[in-house]
Motif scaffolding. Structure first.
Motif, PDB file in Angstrom:
ATOM      1  N   LYS A  11     -67.208 -71.984 -79.546  1.00  0.00           N
ATOM      2  CA  LYS A  11     -67.943 -72.857 -78.649  1.00  0.00           C
ATOM      3  C   LYS A  11     -67.869 -74.306 -79.140  1.00  0.00           C
ATOM      4  O   LYS A  11     -67.697 -75.219 -78.369  1.00  0.00           O
ATOM      5  N   VAL A  42     -55.164 -71.796 -64.943  1.00  0.00           N
ATOM      6  CA  VAL A  42     -55.945 -70.589 -65.231  1.00  0.00           C
ATOM      7  C   VAL A  42     -55.197 -69.321 -64.826  1.00  0.00           C
ATOM      8  O   VAL A  42     -55.169 -68.347 -65.569  1.00  0.00           O
ATOM      9  N   ILE A 101     -64.856 -69.003 -59.121  1.00  0.00           N
ATOM     10  CA  ILE A 101     -65.368 -69.842 -60.216  1.00  0.00           C
ATOM     11  C   ILE A 101     -64.281 -69.902 -61.273  1.00  0.00           C
ATOM     12  O   ILE A 101     -63.676 -68.887 -61.609  1.00  0.00           O
ATOM     13  N   GLN A 102     -64.006 -71.089 -61.748  1.00  0.00           N
ATOM     14  CA  GLN A 102     -62.991 -71.253 -62.801  1.00  0.00           C
ATOM     15  C   GLN A 102     -63.371 -72.428 -63.673  1.00  0.00           C
ATOM     16  O   GLN A 102     -63.867 -73.444 -63.169  1.00  0.00           O
ATOM     17  N   VAL A 103     -63.109 -72.278 -64.970  1.00  0.00           N
ATOM     18  CA  VAL A 103     -63.307 -73.364 -65.925  1.00  0.00           C
ATOM     19  C   VAL A 103     -62.018 -73.506 -66.731  1.00  0.00           C
ATOM     20  O   VAL A 103     -61.377 -72.493 -67.069  1.00  0.00           O
ATOM     21  N   ARG A 108     -63.964 -73.882 -72.128  1.00  0.00           N
ATOM     22  CA  ARG A 108     -64.826 -72.715 -71.945  1.00  0.00           C
ATOM     23  C   ARG A 108     -65.823 -72.541 -73.092  1.00  0.00           C
ATOM     24  O   ARG A 108     -65.682 -73.142 -74.146  1.00  0.00           O
ATOM     25  N   LEU A 109     -66.803 -71.698 -72.847  1.00  0.00           N
ATOM     26  CA  LEU A 109     -67.863 -71.378 -73.813  1.00  0.00           C
ATOM     27  C   LEU A 109     -68.676 -72.606 -74.188  1.00  0.00           C
ATOM     28  O   LEU A 109     -69.182 -72.702 -75.308  1.00  0.00           O
ATOM     29  N   ALA A 110     -68.788 -73.542 -73.267  1.00  0.00           N
ATOM     30  CA  ALA A 110     -69.614 -74.728 -73.498  1.00  0.00           C
ATOM     31  C   ALA A 110     -70.659 -74.869 -72.399  1.00  0.00           C
ATOM     32  O   ALA A 110     -71.264 -75.928 -72.251  1.00  0.00           O
ATOM     33  N   GLY A 111     -70.835 -73.834 -71.602  1.00  0.00           N
ATOM     34  CA  GLY A 111     -71.888 -73.851 -70.590  1.00  0.00           C
ATOM     35  C   GLY A 111     -71.498 -74.468 -69.260  1.00  0.00           C
ATOM     36  O   GLY A 111     -72.343 -74.648 -68.383  1.00  0.00           O
ATOM     37  N   THR A 114     -72.002 -72.016 -66.407  1.00  0.00           N
ATOM     38  CA  THR A 114     -73.438 -71.801 -66.206  1.00  0.00           C
ATOM     39  C   THR A 114     -74.033 -72.946 -65.387  1.00  0.00           C
ATOM     40  O   THR A 114     -74.827 -72.718 -64.464  1.00  0.00           O
ATOM     41  N   LEU A 142     -63.963 -60.570 -68.442  1.00  0.00           N
ATOM     42  CA  LEU A 142     -64.435 -61.932 -68.705  1.00  0.00           C
ATOM     43  C   LEU A 142     -65.406 -62.381 -67.619  1.00  0.00           C
ATOM     44  O   LEU A 142     -66.525 -62.817 -67.898  1.00  0.00           O
ATOM     45  N   GLN A 150     -75.633 -64.123 -66.387  1.00  0.00           N
ATOM     46  CA  GLN A 150     -76.500 -64.858 -65.459  1.00  0.00           C
ATOM     47  C   GLN A 150     -77.539 -63.931 -64.825  1.00  0.00           C
ATOM     48  O   GLN A 150     -78.256 -64.329 -63.896  1.00  0.00           O
TER      49      GLN A 150
HETATM   50  C1  LIG Z   1     -65.699 -66.825 -66.612  1.00  0.00           C
HETATM   51  C2  LIG Z   1     -65.653 -68.342 -66.798  1.00  0.00           C
HETATM   52  C3  LIG Z   1     -65.896 -69.038 -65.444  1.00  0.00           C
HETATM   53  C4  LIG Z   1     -66.780 -68.707 -67.795  1.00  0.00           C
HETATM   54  O1  LIG Z   1     -66.788 -70.121 -67.953  1.00  0.00           O
HETATM   55  P1  LIG Z   1     -67.534 -70.803 -69.203  1.00  0.00           P
HETATM   56  O2  LIG Z   1     -67.788 -72.230 -68.869  1.00  0.00           O
HETATM   57  O3  LIG Z   1     -66.786 -70.517 -70.453  1.00  0.00           O
HETATM   58  O4  LIG Z   1     -68.920 -69.983 -69.244  1.00  0.00           O
HETATM   59  P2  LIG Z   1     -70.261 -70.375 -70.010  1.00  0.00           P
HETATM   60  O5  LIG Z   1     -69.938 -71.210 -71.216  1.00  0.00           O
HETATM   61  O6  LIG Z   1     -71.234 -70.935 -69.043  1.00  0.00           O
HETATM   62  O7  LIG Z   1     -70.724 -68.935 -70.530  1.00  0.00           O
HETATM   63  C5  LIG Z   1     -71.926 -68.334 -70.112  1.00  0.00           C
HETATM   64  C6  LIG Z   1     -71.966 -66.921 -70.647  1.00  0.00           C
HETATM   65  O8  LIG Z   1     -70.905 -66.119 -70.083  1.00  0.00           O
HETATM   66  C7  LIG Z   1     -70.490 -65.135 -71.040  1.00  0.00           C
HETATM   67  N1  LIG Z   1     -69.112 -65.415 -71.443  1.00  0.00           N
HETATM   68  C8  LIG Z   1     -68.356 -66.477 -71.095  1.00  0.00           C
HETATM   69  N2  LIG Z   1     -67.139 -66.400 -71.675  1.00  0.00           N
HETATM   70  C9  LIG Z   1     -67.121 -65.254 -72.396  1.00  0.00           C
HETATM   71  C10 LIG Z   1     -66.154 -64.621 -73.225  1.00  0.00           C
HETATM   72  N3  LIG Z   1     -64.931 -65.179 -73.436  1.00  0.00           N
HETATM   73  N4  LIG Z   1     -66.472 -63.457 -73.809  1.00  0.00           N
HETATM   74  C11 LIG Z   1     -67.676 -62.888 -73.604  1.00  0.00           C
HETATM   75  N5  LIG Z   1     -68.658 -63.447 -72.837  1.00  0.00           N
HETATM   76  C12 LIG Z   1     -68.373 -64.617 -72.239  1.00  0.00           C
HETATM   77  C13 LIG Z   1     -71.392 -65.316 -72.259  1.00  0.00           C
HETATM   78  O9  LIG Z   1     -72.518 -64.472 -72.105  1.00  0.00           O
HETATM   79  C14 LIG Z   1     -71.806 -66.787 -72.130  1.00  0.00           C
HETATM   80  O10 LIG Z   1     -73.036 -67.047 -72.758  1.00  0.00           O
HETATM   81  P3  LIG Z   1     -73.078 -67.458 -74.339  1.00  0.00           P
HETATM   82  O11 LIG Z   1     -72.102 -68.604 -74.480  1.00  0.00           O
HETATM   83  O12 LIG Z   1     -74.488 -67.843 -74.566  1.00  0.00           O
HETATM   84  O13 LIG Z   1     -72.632 -66.238 -75.069  1.00  0.00           O
HETATM   85  C15 LIG Z   1     -64.297 -68.817 -67.395  1.00  0.00           C
HETATM   86  O14 LIG Z   1     -64.011 -68.051 -68.555  1.00  0.00           O
HETATM   87  C16 LIG Z   1     -63.131 -68.686 -66.436  1.00  0.00           C
HETATM   88  O15 LIG Z   1     -62.837 -69.594 -65.670  1.00  0.00           O
HETATM   89  N6  LIG Z   1     -62.473 -67.534 -66.462  1.00  0.00           N
HETATM   90  C17 LIG Z   1     -61.437 -67.215 -65.492  1.00  0.00           C
HETATM   91  C18 LIG Z   1     -62.158 -67.006 -64.189  1.00  0.00           C
HETATM   92  C19 LIG Z   1     -61.488 -66.049 -63.291  1.00  0.00           C
HETATM   93  O16 LIG Z   1     -60.947 -65.017 -63.690  1.00  0.00           O
HETATM   94  N7  LIG Z   1     -61.549 -66.393 -62.040  1.00  0.00           N
HETATM   95  C20 LIG Z   1     -60.980 -65.522 -61.058  1.00  0.00           C
HETATM   96  C21 LIG Z   1     -62.068 -64.969 -60.172  1.00  0.00           C
HETATM   97  S1  LIG Z   1     -62.726 -66.253 -59.125  1.00  0.00           S
END
Ligand SMILES: CC(C)(COP(=O)(O)OP(=O)(O)OC[C@H]1O[C@@H](n2cnc3c(N)ncnc32)[C@H](O)[C@@H]1OP(=O)(O)O)[C@@H](O)C(=O)NCCC(=O)NCCS
Length: 165
Positions: A11, A42, A101-103, A108-111, A114, A142, A150
């Motif tokens: 993070k 992504v 939703i995509q980051v 990633r892992l920076a909120g 969220t 993931l 959430q």
């Molecule tokens: C899923 C995704 C949107 C999360 O984005 P992010 O900004 O990293 O998420 P957040 O930092 O807000 O994480 C919130 C929580 O989600 C969970 N989480 C997120 N990434 C995770 C990981 N790599 N492993 C396990 N849990 C995870 C955790 O519970 C995390 O809380 P914590 O940091 O307190 O543990 C991002 O990884 C992404 O874009 N993935 C690809 C999306 C995808 O497949 N899209 C296609 C369908 S539309």
């Protein structure tokens, strides 16, 4: 998507390099090329026509409850979320649906997701809906981990499908 969890391992690595504040706002047409590039980063697939159509449907100002939000930091789009309110689908009262939703992988892992999720839920709440739903590939651990974090859980509907010959 495969079953393996993705995202940066730490993070701190994601947060330390960013000093500008993250800003969640409505997507505008000028964002579309950056959104297409982020999706390609992504998913590995460029889908310009798809995202232009999604923007036309969800991003352009209108009265219907359609939402296309982006997270911007230091002038760069770091993530986005798309959703809408759907009424009486499957006999269900109006509810919020999240369908994308995509980051950015390096952010990633920076909120960020969220904050996007919370902003969309605030928008849903303002329309008066009481439920939020989404759908995902069964093996996408993931995105499942994210939505579970959430507070989302399995709902009362199941999906059925068939192949048309
Ligand atoms: C899923 C995704 C949107 C999360 O984005 P992010 O900004 O990293 O998420 P957040 O930092 O807000 O994480 C919130 C929580 O989600 C969970 N989480 C997120 N990434 C995770 C990981 N790599 N492993 C396990 N849990 C995870 C955790 O519970 C995390 O809380 P914590 O940091 O307190 O543990 C991002 O990884 C992404 O874009 N993935 C690809 C999306 C995808 O497949 N899209 C296609 C369908 S539309």
């Amino acid at each position: 998507m495969g079953g393996a969890l993705q995202g940066p391992p730490m993070k701190l690595a994601a947060t330390a390099e960013k000093s500008a504040a993250l800003h969640i706002r409505q997507a505008v047409r000028a964002d579309v090329p950056a959104l297409i590039a982020l999706d390609e980063e992504v998913t590995g697939l460029a889908k310009p026509k798809y995202w232009e159509e999604i923007f036309d449907r969800y991003g352009a100002p209108r009265r219907q409850p359609l939402f296309f939000l982006v997270a911007e930091q230091g002038g760069r789009i770091e993530g986005f979320i798309v959703g809408e309110v759907r009424a009486w689908e499957f006999g269900s009262p109006p509810c919020g649906w999240i369908f994308a939703i995509q980051v950015r992988p390096t952010t990633r892992l920076a909120g960020v997701a969220t904050q996007l999720y919370n902003a969309l839920c605030d928008a849903f709440r303002r329309t008066g809906v009481k439920k939020v739903r989404t759908m995902m590939a069964r093996n996408n651990q993931l995105i499942l981990s994210f939505f579970r974090s959430q507070g989302m859980m399995a709902g009362p509907f199941i999906e059925l499908e068939t192949t048309l010959e």
